[in-house]
Design a protein around this motif. Sequence first.
Motif, mmCIF file in Angstrom:
data_model
loop_
_atom_site.group_PDB
_atom_site.id
_atom_site.type_symbol
_atom_site.label_atom_id
_atom_site.label_comp_id
_atom_site.label_asym_id
_atom_site.label_seq_id
_atom_site.Cartn_x
_atom_site.Cartn_y
_atom_site.Cartn_z
ATOM 1 N N ARG A 1 -17.429 20.122 -8.087
ATOM 2 C CA ARG A 1 -17.941 18.984 -8.832
ATOM 3 C C ARG A 1 -18.061 17.831 -7.867
ATOM 4 N N LEU A 2 -19.157 17.224 -7.908
ATOM 5 C CA LEU A 2 -19.356 16.087 -7.032
ATOM 6 C C LEU A 2 -19.645 14.864 -7.868
ATOM 7 N N VAL B 1 -13.024 23.896 -11.059
ATOM 8 C CA VAL B 1 -13.012 22.959 -12.162
ATOM 9 C C VAL B 1 -12.213 23.523 -13.318
ATOM 10 N N ALA B 2 -12.410 24.744 -13.560
ATOM 11 C CA ALA B 2 -11.600 25.398 -14.584
ATOM 12 C C ALA B 2 -10.953 26.614 -13.939
ATOM 13 N N MET B 3 -9.716 26.525 -13.733
ATOM 14 C CA MET B 3 -9.043 27.571 -13.006
ATOM 15 C C MET B 3 -8.640 28.723 -13.905
ATOM 16 N N ARG B 4 -8.734 28.491 -15.132
ATOM 17 C CA ARG B 4 -8.351 29.547 -16.039
ATOM 18 C C ARG B 4 -9.393 29.684 -17.120
ATOM 19 N N LYS B 5 -9.202 30.696 -17.868
ATOM 20 C CA LYS B 5 -10.127 30.886 -18.970
ATOM 21 C C LYS B 5 -10.027 29.720 -19.929
ATOM 22 N N PRO B 6 -11.106 29.421 -20.579
ATOM 23 C CA PRO B 6 -11.038 28.392 -21.608
ATOM 24 C C PRO B 6 -9.992 28.747 -22.640
ATOM 25 N N GLU B 7 -9.378 27.715 -23.086
ATOM 26 C CA GLU B 7 -8.232 27.949 -23.954
ATOM 27 C C GLU B 7 -8.660 28.449 -25.308
ATOM 28 N N GLU C 1 -15.566 20.237 -22.218
ATOM 29 C CA GLU C 1 -14.686 19.114 -22.535
ATOM 30 C C GLU C 1 -14.459 18.247 -21.308
ATOM 31 N N ASP C 2 -14.299 18.904 -20.192
ATOM 32 C CA ASP C 2 -14.133 18.142 -18.957
ATOM 33 C C ASP C 2 -15.343 17.260 -18.694
ATOM 34 N N ASP C 3 -16.493 17.823 -18.898
ATOM 35 C CA ASP C 3 -17.709 17.053 -18.666
ATOM 36 C C ASP C 3 -17.783 15.851 -19.596
ATOM 37 N N LYS C 4 -17.454 16.097 -20.818
ATOM 38 C CA LYS C 4 -17.498 14.995 -21.791
ATOM 39 C C LYS C 4 -16.550 13.872 -21.383
ATOM 40 N N LEU C 5 -15.363 14.277 -21.057
ATOM 41 C CA LEU C 5 -14.377 13.267 -20.695
ATOM 42 C C LEU C 5 -14.758 12.571 -19.392
#
Length: 404
Positions: free
Chosen positions: A9-10, A78-84, A111-115
């Motif tokens: 992510r940049l 960015v997401a190291m694991r599966k979505p919860e 969600e990360d993008d939104k936040l």
Amino acid sequence: MRTGPSPYRLILTLIDQPTPRSFSFHYSKQTPQPSPSSSSSFPPHQAFFSLSIKSNCSSPSTQLGVVVFAVAVQLGPVAMRKPEKSTANGACSNAASTVSKLRKGLWSPEEDDKLMNYMLNNGQGCWSDVARNAGLQRCGKSCRLRWINYLRPDLKRGAFSPQEEELIIHLHSLLGNRWSQIAARLPGRTDNEIKNFWNSTIKKRLKNSSSVPSPNASDSSSDQPRDVMGGLMSMREQGLMAMYMDSSSSPPSIQTMAALNQMIEPLPMLEPSIDMTGANSGCFNAPPCMTQVGILSGEGLYGDHVGLLGGGGGCVVGDQFFPPVESMSMGENSNKTLENTFDRNPNNNPYNSVIINNNSSNKVENMVGVGNFWEGEDLRIGEWNLEDLMRDVSSFPFLDFHVE
DNA sequence: AACACTGTCAACCGCGCTCCG
DNA sequence: ACGGAGCGCGGTTGACAGTGT
């Protein structure tokens, strides 16, 4: 091998006071150089970008006030694991959350993008409002945690360097489990990160080494300050530690901490290389969303990297900026629990002030973060002519910038 | 290959504090 | 003075990855 939907992510911000102007950019990640130490997996924090910028700053050579060019390259999965798994039970364990279905668990990339978008556009405010306005089915507390521990652009990801490790051990010997205090002295590191690192790595190492008797090994509680480095501390620090240890098993008193403050500043184990100018903290006027520090780290492969110019009476030690031991004020807040005055509000974060350090003689070989810029009462930091800036930026070894 | 064990770390939880009405 | 909301912190949990047997 860890997987994630978007491993890189940049975040790039170009600020031209008084109001940020828009710009466009595109980038491409270039083939990473193989790490000599890691054969199988690509280190998540190593990457090379070709970056092209089209700025709307019409006349960069004019008086820009404070020109800010902020590049935050957030590397690592960015997401190291599966979505919860989405859960319908209450988040943050309060009754209100049972009314609206708030999500818990791991954050999804969406969600990360939104936040991230919300925070970059609006800055930090009331976290419950953030959660609501960003369209997140999360409680504010969860958003805050995610931002602080993961999404913040100034986070420095990757393994702890030996210097950082030493500093953590040293600070822990002085401060105990005040992770936020320790984190305040490690730019780009979070208290959670340091806490995890301590509990998983250092604690174990110390446990192993504690089989060798040492004067301070009698205290089996890892939560208590102690000289874990065996000789790292100076005599005066050890004297302080004796005072500290004698006081009680409880956290040190404010008086003790105030004395401690004087003793551990400057930090003893590293040679200061850059004299700090004494800008006062808390004089930032950049919008919160623009207070970023970007760090592109080669994490050892290319040497350490960061050249920082900070306010608030901290110091640059080697490649790192160490804020002073703060919150030792005996004033009205003295009954606080030694809170970190570099609070999470970027507006108050002294080491958001960063210069581009491209001095090759200083062995700054990696791209240096650019962050926060303010007009202090007596000092201006982070003030560039955009053309000069671009000239500097263009010479960053692993970033290829083109102003269009 | 399967299983157990261990390490790492993101996220949650609960508590305490401050602020504000 | 009181209570609720919001926030920050430290401790803990649990999922996942890696490693050993």
